[in-house]
Design an enzyme around this catalytic site. Sequence first.
Site: not given
Length: 227
Positions: A97-98, A101
């Site tokens: 998920h990170e 980004h």
Amino acid sequence: MTSVTFLLMIVVFIATLGIQFWLQRTYARYSRVANARGLTGAQVARTILDAHGLHGVRVEPVPGALTDHYDPMQKVVRLSEPNYASPSSAALAVAAHEVGHAIQDAKGYAWLRVRAQLLPVANIGSMFGPWIFLLGMLMSFNETLMSVGIWLFGAAALFQLVTLPVEFDASNRALAILQRMNFLDNREMGGARAVLTAAALTYVAALANSLATILHYVAIMQSAREE
């Protein structure tokens, strides 16, 4: 009207606590489930970044639990120490998920740029908006100050609204990458999806809290005007 909006605030607050509890419980559950390949969050983050040509983005551990984040200024994916070293399904979900980004940043994802532009005003709004509104109440319900407080707090709510597509997109990217690159099998993907879904709902709850607060502020000002 003020009693209704106050009750709404209480309901939303209780719902938020429930979502936070669900996130903690879901994360704890899948933190105990190791992925079949034995890869840690740090290893998966590094592999995904390199696969997308983001060799200059670093992966670093950061103290705390669920303190994971991507720093667009420093170009660093920071994973909480448990997720950095853990081979769990939860750790891989959070790491991916990170990295999502970081990929958004590299591709110039529009909503990420809008959120970055709103951040300074949102920080000011969340910090000073409620205090300015309270000051307006204390000064014989000064509508100018109360309105300024509402608008400032509204900027923070707008930031939270823009955050939703940013977080949802990062989670969708993460799940697609974890499956496409065969980091998790079908059973493990279910755990990753559960963790990211619970995390996403915390952002929805934060926005709901802010909107309920704004409605309550408006109701207070309207009641003062009618008296």
